[in-house]
Design an enzyme around this catalytic site. Structure first.
Site, PDB file in Angstrom:
ATOM      1  N   SER A   1      14.879  46.585  -1.979  1.00  0.00           N
ATOM      2  CA  SER A   1      15.412  45.332  -2.525  1.00  0.00           C
ATOM      3  C   SER A   1      14.375  44.616  -3.372  1.00  0.00           C
ATOM      4  CB  SER A   1      15.938  44.436  -1.406  1.00  0.00           C
ATOM      5  OG  SER A   1      14.902  43.825  -0.726  1.00  0.00           O
ATOM      6  N   ASP A   2      14.879  43.656  -4.146  1.00  0.00           N
ATOM      7  CA  ASP A   2      14.003  42.841  -4.968  1.00  0.00           C
ATOM      8  C   ASP A   2      14.607  41.453  -5.092  1.00  0.00           C
ATOM      9  OD1 ASP A   2      11.521  43.156  -6.788  1.00  0.00           O
ATOM     10  OD2 ASP A   2      12.926  41.915  -7.934  1.00  0.00           O
ATOM     11  N   THR A   3      13.734  40.439  -5.096  1.00  0.00           N
ATOM     12  CA  THR A   3      14.164  39.046  -5.203  1.00  0.00           C
ATOM     13  C   THR A   3      13.406  38.353  -6.328  1.00  0.00           C
ATOM     14  OG1 THR A   3      14.575  38.931  -2.809  1.00  0.00           O
ATOM     15  CG2 THR A   3      14.347  36.832  -3.950  1.00  0.00           C
TER      16      THR A   3
END
Length: 194
Positions: free
Chosen positions: A76-78
């Site tokens: 994931s990436d934010t």
């Protein structure tokens, strides 16, 4: 509950984030951590969710050809999206100050994309949460940066810390998404696999 249903799978979390690891524990999931060093660079023309989608898939692609039949990889990436630009992790105190100052008395979006990869398929989901900050004094911003050193956080703040308690006026959407993982969406997707 879900842990029992997923027991024929090996869930792999490819994240060094202590918050994401804690979320998986709190969701009562059995998982292992596998990390790869990925240079998180994306094409300049990408905007908002296109950036996090690209980076979550980039992180998953590093495991291409390595996954066994029963393994599910989660990457994931934010980012924080504000005034039409992405705010990642600040490099220093000055950058952290500028980021937080720019969001004072304004609304920004926190965007997280999650990629679920197996040896045969890849699925991407994302979530967007709107966060509104109170008007913040320079003194409060400097106090936060000096005492909490938010250099590992997109947008230079952690909503779960002192700063979030005093700075956040309103949250529209998933609270856990602001911390780096839309846990309800992740749980719901994993539930569809069994």
């Amino acid at each position: 509950m879900l842990k029992e249903k997923l027991k024929k799978y090996t869930l792999i979390l490819a994240s060094g984030s202590p918050r994401r690891q804690q979320f998986f524990k709190d969701l009562d999931l059995d998982f292992e951590i596998r990390l790869k060093d990925i240079e998180e660079i994306y094409p300049a023309e990408l905007r908002a969710v296109e950036i996090t989608d690209f980076l979550a898939e980039l992180k998953a692609s590093a495991f291409e050809g390595e996954l066994k039949e029963n393994e599910i990889l989660v990457t994931s990436d934010t980012i924080v999206w504000h005034q039409n630009k992405a705010l990642g992790k600040p490099k220093n105190a000055e950058e952290a100050f500028e980021m937080i100052k720019s969001m004072s008395d304004d609304t920004h979006e926190v965007i997280t994309s999650v990629c679920f990869k197996t040896n045969v398929s890849s699925t991407l989901l994302h979530d967007v949460t709107k966060v509104t900050f109170n008007k913040l004094s320079d003194e409060a911003i400097l106090y936060y940066i000096d005492n909490y050193k938010p250099y590992d956080k997109a947008g230079a703040y952690g909503i779960q810390e002192w700063f979030g308690f005093m700075a956040v006026a309103k949250v529209e959407g998933s609270y856990t998404n602001v911390m780096g993982l839309p846990t309800a969406k992740v749980y719901e997707y994993l539930s569809t696999l069994v």
